[in-house]
Design an enzyme around this catalytic site. Structure first.
Site, PDB file in Angstrom:
ATOM      1  N   ASP A   1     -13.801  43.039  -1.328  1.00  0.00           N
ATOM      2  CA  ASP A   1     -12.809  42.818  -0.636  1.00  0.00           C
ATOM      3  C   ASP A   1     -12.978  41.231  -0.254  1.00  0.00           C
ATOM      4  O   ASP A   1     -12.804  41.558   1.550  1.00  0.00           O
ATOM      5  CB  ASP A   1     -11.674  43.391  -0.943  1.00  0.00           C
ATOM      6  CG  ASP A   1     -10.888  44.310  -1.952  1.00  0.00           C
ATOM      7  OD1 ASP A   1     -12.088  43.514  -3.359  1.00  0.00           O
ATOM      8  OD2 ASP A   1     -11.075  44.848  -2.280  1.00  0.00           O
TER       9      ASP A   1
ATOM     10  N   GLU B   1      -6.533  45.044 -14.912  1.00  0.00           N
ATOM     11  CA  GLU B   1      -7.757  44.826 -13.941  1.00  0.00           C
ATOM     12  C   GLU B   1      -6.883  45.400 -11.981  1.00  0.00           C
ATOM     13  O   GLU B   1      -5.917  44.492 -11.843  1.00  0.00           O
ATOM     14  CB  GLU B   1      -8.152  43.982 -13.596  1.00  0.00           C
ATOM     15  CG  GLU B   1     -10.076  44.657 -12.763  1.00  0.00           C
ATOM     16  CD  GLU B   1     -10.598  45.860 -13.839  1.00  0.00           C
ATOM     17  OE1 GLU B   1     -11.262  46.598 -12.957  1.00  0.00           O
ATOM     18  OE2 GLU B   1     -10.576  45.735 -15.194  1.00  0.00           O
TER      19      GLU B   1
END
EC number: 4.2.1.20
Length: 268
Positions: free
Chosen positions: A60, A49
């Site tokens: 994030d 990924e």
């Protein structure tokens, strides 16, 4: 897309789950980033990924934001990321490669052109983190036109409608969000993971990989015991890169030591 199908079929035969690491492309620089990815695969990663550095990474946490900043500091561009992807694919013809990214990067290229480029370099799936499923039509249609699996996030509080949509639109795998670090009231609405997994299975969704807050072999084992097809680990891996930023060889050795037991934990 077929790379995911054949991976999951092989793992099922071996009675294993998938261990999938996440890293940001170009962190801490292109050359070391390619070595990191080779190391992750050699240590047992079943799929990758990968993030493309983006200036405003909403979903994030600080660890992955720092990875993005390091890649930017090294001057890494999206065009170079695609060159890296082509190299990774040449070297590792069978491993599934997924991108985890933001809509702006797709728009910058033009949606169709972006997925065409993914197909050209051998990317198997794309998860666009900031596009909700109800706005996903142009993305998933372009993805399917170019043999790229559109990936959708299944949150712990997904209702029946959302589960059906995910099952119907998603390909490759389903990104199952664990409840990592969420406490108190928000936690209560969340269904136990095995219930979500059972529902996804009932609706014939792509195999669920559990991600978010996975940093120990026990957590990998727990995800698989709950019925997930595997687990995705990001921040824990990116932290190792950060800790050994000035010792490239030590960094690779530490990544290997981290990944090997994570992979072992997928074997029942």
């Amino acid at each position: 897309m077929e790379r995911y199908e054949s991976l999951f079929a092989q793992l099922k035969e071996r009675k294993e789950g998938a261990f999938v690491p996440f890293v940001t492309l170009g962190d801490p620089g292109i050359e070391q980033s390619l070595k990191i990815i080779d190391t992750l695969i050699e240590a047992g990663a079943d799929a990758l990924e990968l993030g493309i550095p983006f200036s405003d990474p909403l979903a994030d946490g600080p660890t992955i934001q720092n990875a993005t900043l390091r890649a930017f500091a090294a001057g890494v561009t999206p065009a170079q990321c695609f060159e890296m992807l082509a190299l990774i694919r040449q070297k590792h013809p069978t491993i599934p490669i997924g991108l985890l990214m933001y809509a702006n990067l797709v728009f910058n290229k033009g949606i169709d052109e972006f997925y065409a480029q993914c197909e050209k370099v051998g990317v198997d799936s794309v998860l666009v983190a900031d596009v909700p499923i109800e706005e996903s039509a142009p993305f998933r249609q372009a993805a399917l036109r170019h043999n790229v699996a559109p990936i959708f996030i299944c949150p712990p509080n997904a209702d029946d409608d959302l589960l059906r949509q995910i099952a119907s639109y998603g390909r490759g795998y389903t990104y199952l969000l664990s409840r990592a670090g969420v406490t108190g009231a928000e936690n209560r609405a969340a269904l136990p993971l095995n219930h979500l997994v059972a529902k996804l299975k009932e609706y014939n969704a792509a195999p669920p990989l559990q991600g978010f807050g996975i940093s120990t072999p026990d957590q990998v084992k727990a995800a698989i015991d709950a019925g997930a097809a595997g687990a995705i680990s990001g921040s824990a891996i990116v932290k190792i890169i950060e800790q050994h930023i000035n010792e490239p060889e030590k960094m690779l050795a530490a990544l290997k030591v981290f990944v090997q037991p994570m992979k072992v934990a997928t074997r029942s």
